[in-house]
Design an enzyme around this catalytic site. Structure first.
Site, PDB file in Angstrom:
ATOM      1  N   CYS A 114       0.808  -1.226   0.000  1.00 51.28           N
ATOM      2  CA  CYS A 114       0.000   0.000   0.000  1.00 51.28           C
ATOM      3  C   CYS A 114       0.836   1.268   0.000  1.00 51.28           C
ATOM      4  O   CYS A 114       0.316   2.360  -0.195  1.00 51.28           O
ATOM      5  CB  CYS A 114      -0.938  -0.005   1.201  1.00 51.28           C
ATOM      6  SG  CYS A 114      -1.959  -1.465   1.249  1.00 51.28           S
ATOM      7  N   HIS A 257      -3.178   6.771   3.602  1.00 49.86           N
ATOM      8  CA  HIS A 257      -3.599   5.559   2.904  1.00 49.86           C
ATOM      9  C   HIS A 257      -4.969   5.166   3.444  1.00 49.86           C
ATOM     10  O   HIS A 257      -5.210   5.186   4.648  1.00 49.86           O
ATOM     11  CB  HIS A 257      -2.573   4.445   3.135  1.00 49.86           C
ATOM     12  CG  HIS A 257      -3.076   3.094   2.756  1.00 49.86           C
ATOM     13  ND1 HIS A 257      -3.665   2.860   1.532  1.00 49.86           N
ATOM     14  CD2 HIS A 257      -3.109   1.911   3.434  1.00 49.86           C
ATOM     15  CE1 HIS A 257      -4.033   1.581   1.487  1.00 49.86           C
ATOM     16  NE2 HIS A 257      -3.710   0.997   2.621  1.00 49.86           N
ATOM     17  N   ASN A 287     -10.220  -0.244   0.363  1.00 48.78           N
ATOM     18  CA  ASN A 287      -8.758  -0.141   0.379  1.00 48.78           C
ATOM     19  C   ASN A 287      -8.229  -0.538  -1.003  1.00 48.78           C
ATOM     20  O   ASN A 287      -8.281  -1.704  -1.372  1.00 48.78           O
ATOM     21  CB  ASN A 287      -8.213  -1.073   1.477  1.00 48.78           C
ATOM     22  CG  ASN A 287      -6.694  -1.078   1.538  1.00 48.78           C
ATOM     23  OD1 ASN A 287      -6.026  -0.525   0.673  1.00 48.78           O
ATOM     24  ND2 ASN A 287      -6.153  -1.715   2.570  1.00 48.78           N
TER      25      ASN A 287
HETATM   26  O1  UT7 Z   1      -3.666  -1.727   3.661  1.00 49.18           O
HETATM   27  C1  UT7 Z   1      -2.572  -2.362   4.228  1.00 49.18           C
HETATM   28  C2  UT7 Z   1      -2.649  -2.402   5.669  1.00 49.18           C
HETATM   29  N1  UT7 Z   1      -3.849  -3.082   6.130  1.00 49.18           N
HETATM   30  C3  UT7 Z   1      -4.472  -2.596   7.156  1.00 49.18           C
HETATM   31  O2  UT7 Z   1      -4.080  -1.535   7.607  1.00 49.18           O
HETATM   32  C4  UT7 Z   1      -5.575  -3.373   7.821  1.00 49.18           C
HETATM   33  C5  UT7 Z   1      -5.404  -3.243   9.302  1.00 49.18           C
HETATM   34  N2  UT7 Z   1      -6.396  -3.952  10.074  1.00 49.18           N
HETATM   35  C6  UT7 Z   1      -7.671  -3.547  10.163  1.00 49.18           C
HETATM   36  O3  UT7 Z   1      -8.094  -2.626   9.498  1.00 49.18           O
HETATM   37  C7  UT7 Z   1      -8.554  -4.240  11.155  1.00 49.18           C
HETATM   38  O4  UT7 Z   1      -7.773  -5.045  12.000  1.00 49.18           O
HETATM   39  C8  UT7 Z   1      -9.685  -5.112  10.514  1.00 49.18           C
HETATM   40  C9  UT7 Z   1     -10.725  -4.216   9.872  1.00 49.18           C
HETATM   41  C10 UT7 Z   1      -9.094  -6.024   9.466  1.00 49.18           C
HETATM   42  C11 UT7 Z   1     -10.368  -5.941  11.579  1.00 49.18           C
HETATM   43  O5  UT7 Z   1     -10.885  -5.091  12.595  1.00 49.18           O
HETATM   44  P1  UT7 Z   1     -10.613  -5.442  14.128  1.00 49.18           P
HETATM   45  O6  UT7 Z   1     -11.327  -4.427  14.924  1.00 49.18           O
HETATM   46  O7  UT7 Z   1      -9.114  -5.530  14.306  1.00 49.18           O
HETATM   47  O8  UT7 Z   1     -11.317  -6.818  14.313  1.00 49.18           O
HETATM   48  P2  UT7 Z   1     -10.705  -8.218  14.755  1.00 49.18           P
HETATM   49  O9  UT7 Z   1      -9.800  -8.743  13.678  1.00 49.18           O
HETATM   50  O10 UT7 Z   1     -10.130  -8.072  16.127  1.00 49.18           O
HETATM   51  O11 UT7 Z   1     -11.980  -9.107  14.815  1.00 49.18           O
HETATM   52  C12 UT7 Z   1     -13.008  -8.861  15.748  1.00 49.18           C
HETATM   53  C13 UT7 Z   1     -14.115  -9.868  15.514  1.00 49.18           C
HETATM   54  C14 UT7 Z   1     -13.622 -11.312  15.405  1.00 49.18           C
HETATM   55  O12 UT7 Z   1     -14.568 -12.128  16.032  1.00 49.18           O
HETATM   56  P3  UT7 Z   1     -14.291 -12.730  17.494  1.00 49.18           P
HETATM   57  O13 UT7 Z   1     -13.034 -13.544  17.365  1.00 49.18           O
HETATM   58  O14 UT7 Z   1     -14.108 -11.526  18.384  1.00 49.18           O
HETATM   59  O15 UT7 Z   1     -15.505 -13.519  17.764  1.00 49.18           O
HETATM   60  C15 UT7 Z   1     -13.636 -11.571  13.926  1.00 49.18           C
HETATM   61  O16 UT7 Z   1     -13.812 -12.937  13.621  1.00 49.18           O
HETATM   62  O17 UT7 Z   1     -14.771  -9.589  14.262  1.00 49.18           O
HETATM   63  C16 UT7 Z   1     -14.829 -10.788  13.479  1.00 49.18           C
HETATM   64  N3  UT7 Z   1     -14.805 -10.426  12.082  1.00 49.18           N
HETATM   65  C17 UT7 Z   1     -15.908 -10.103  11.384  1.00 49.18           C
HETATM   66  N4  UT7 Z   1     -17.207 -10.056  11.745  1.00 49.18           N
HETATM   67  C18 UT7 Z   1     -18.093  -9.688  10.808  1.00 49.18           C
HETATM   68  C19 UT7 Z   1     -13.734 -10.325  11.263  1.00 49.18           C
HETATM   69  N5  UT7 Z   1     -14.136  -9.947  10.028  1.00 49.18           N
HETATM   70  C20 UT7 Z   1     -15.484  -9.818  10.086  1.00 49.18           C
HETATM   71  C21 UT7 Z   1     -16.462  -9.440   9.142  1.00 49.18           C
HETATM   72  N6  UT7 Z   1     -17.750  -9.386   9.545  1.00 49.18           N
HETATM   73  N7  UT7 Z   1     -16.152  -9.131   7.882  1.00 49.18           N
END
Ligand code: UT7
Length: 330
Positions: A114, A257, A287
């Site tokens: 990115c 970004h 993204n």
């Molecule tokens: O562009 C290059 C760099 N990339 C980035 O900068 C991405 C950086 N990361 C992020 O933006 C975030 O970490 C995400 C948007 C990918 C995820 O958000 P988060 O607040 O960190 O969520 P998490 O990964 O901690 O997941 C929380 C919960 C999990 O469930 P449990 O384990 O708490 O029951 C996930 O399984 O949300 C669940 N989850 C979803 N639920 C509904 C993960 N993806 C989804 C989804 N819909 N699409």
């Protein structure tokens, strides 16, 4: 010292829109979750269109060339930051050159995730300062939906497709938008948190590789990536400002970004830049990786928000890990 600037800018994205409501039918997710956790409402995707990455770049490149007021034959370098090239080889830059109908240019792709556009600005500026090249067509372009696992809700809700292109060159007659400074960094130690495992020399293409679904983008520990993105984007922006004896008070627009609204808000908060001065397009494009900064910049210019003479601070973070920052006087 030569003043190097962006002489022309263009961006492009596919027509097809994929909404959160449509994603709800594909994986176990909800519009509410995607909106709250990422700020994304919809994204543009190649979908069923037959469109190579270089096809998508072409209109953006043509717009940048026209705006720069140069003849395309004057371009002597084409660089494309992408992790979704047309082919492993020849380069997407070479394919773009062919589609532009020009015969002589140094053509190369590079992989900086990115941060591709900011790495590109740095490379372009250095090449021009070498004295050997005049105009560098600098591209960040990505079709991440082609390496997306549509069964993986952790990643499939995040990405969209798009291209950004700029002509970078010497600002003779004061024409163009000066790159005041650009700084990039990287650290491969956490590279496996955001990776496509398959297809390269470690896991060459094979039925087994496909059975293991290694042909898809993989993100482990999104929260870790999130944390590193905030830390590094903030740090490198402050370093760059300091290097140029500037403060964020002199910045009219932060163009981060566009990965996640929460990352952007946290970076802006740490840099002490109010929300009203942050360019946000993640809601409509998702993204788009290396294309997200030039797409946000172009969109805000078209909407009359970013104006001539304003000071822009750009910052990005991506696979590698890579990160960078640029200050441009628009
Ligand atoms: O562009 C290059 C760099 N990339 C980035 O900068 C991405 C950086 N990361 C992020 O933006 C975030 O970490 C995400 C948007 C990918 C995820 O958000 P988060 O607040 O960190 O969520 P998490 O990964 O901690 O997941 C929380 C919960 C999990 O469930 P449990 O384990 O708490 O029951 C996930 O399984 O949300 C669940 N989850 C979803 N639920 C509904 C993960 N993806 C989804 C989804 N819909 N699409």
């Amino acid at each position: 010292m030569k003043r190097i600037g962006i002489l022309g800018l263009g961006y492009n994205f596919p027509k097809t829109i994929l909404t959160n409501a449509e994603l709800e039918k594909m994986v176990d997710t909800s519009d509410e979750w995607i909106t709250q956790r990422t700020g994304i409402k919809e994204r543009h995707i190649v979908g069923n269109e037959t469109m190579a990455n270089s096809d998508m770049i072409l209109p953006a490149a043509e717009k940048a060339i026209a705006e720069a007021g140069i003849d395309k034959s004057e371009i002597d370098v084409i660089i494309v930051g992408t992790v979704t090239p047309d082919y492993f080889f020849p380069s997407t830059a070479a394919m773009l050159q062919k589609k532009l109908g020009i015969k002589h240019a140094m053509v190369l792709d590079f992989s900086a995730g990115c941060t591709g556009f900011l790495y590109g600005l740095d490379i372009a500026r250095g090449l021009i300062l070498s004295g050997n090249y005049k105009y560098v067509l600098t591209v960040g372009s990505e079709q991440l939906t082609k390496i997306t696992n549509w069964e993986d809700r952790n990643t499939c809700v995040l990405f969209g497709d798009g291209s950004g292109a700029a002509i970078v060159g010497d600002m003779k007659d004061d024409k163009g938008h000066e790159i005041i400074g650009v700084l990039n960094d990287g650290d491969g130690h956490l590279g496996d948190l955001l990776i496509m495992y398959g297809g390269g020399s470690v896991n060459p293409m094979s039925h087994e590789m496909i059975d293991k679904k290694l042909q898809y983008l993989n993100m482990d520990k999104g929260g870790e990536v999130f944390k590193h993105a905030i830390l590094n984007m903030t740090k490198i922006s402050l370093n760059l400002l300091k290097k140029h004896d500037m403060t964020t008070e002199q910045i009219d627009w932060l163009i981060p970004h566009q990965a996640n609204i929460r990352i952007m808000e946290k970076v802006a908060e740490r840099l002490n830049i109010p929300k009203e001065r942050v360019a946000i397009t993640v809601d409509r494009y998702g993204n788009t990786s290396a294309a997200s900064i030039p797409m946000a910049l172009g969109t805000y210019i078209d909407e009359g928000k970013i104006k001539e003479g304003q000071m822009l601070l750009m910052t990005a973070f991506g696979a590698g890990f890579t990160w960078g920052s640029a200050i441009i006087k628009w």
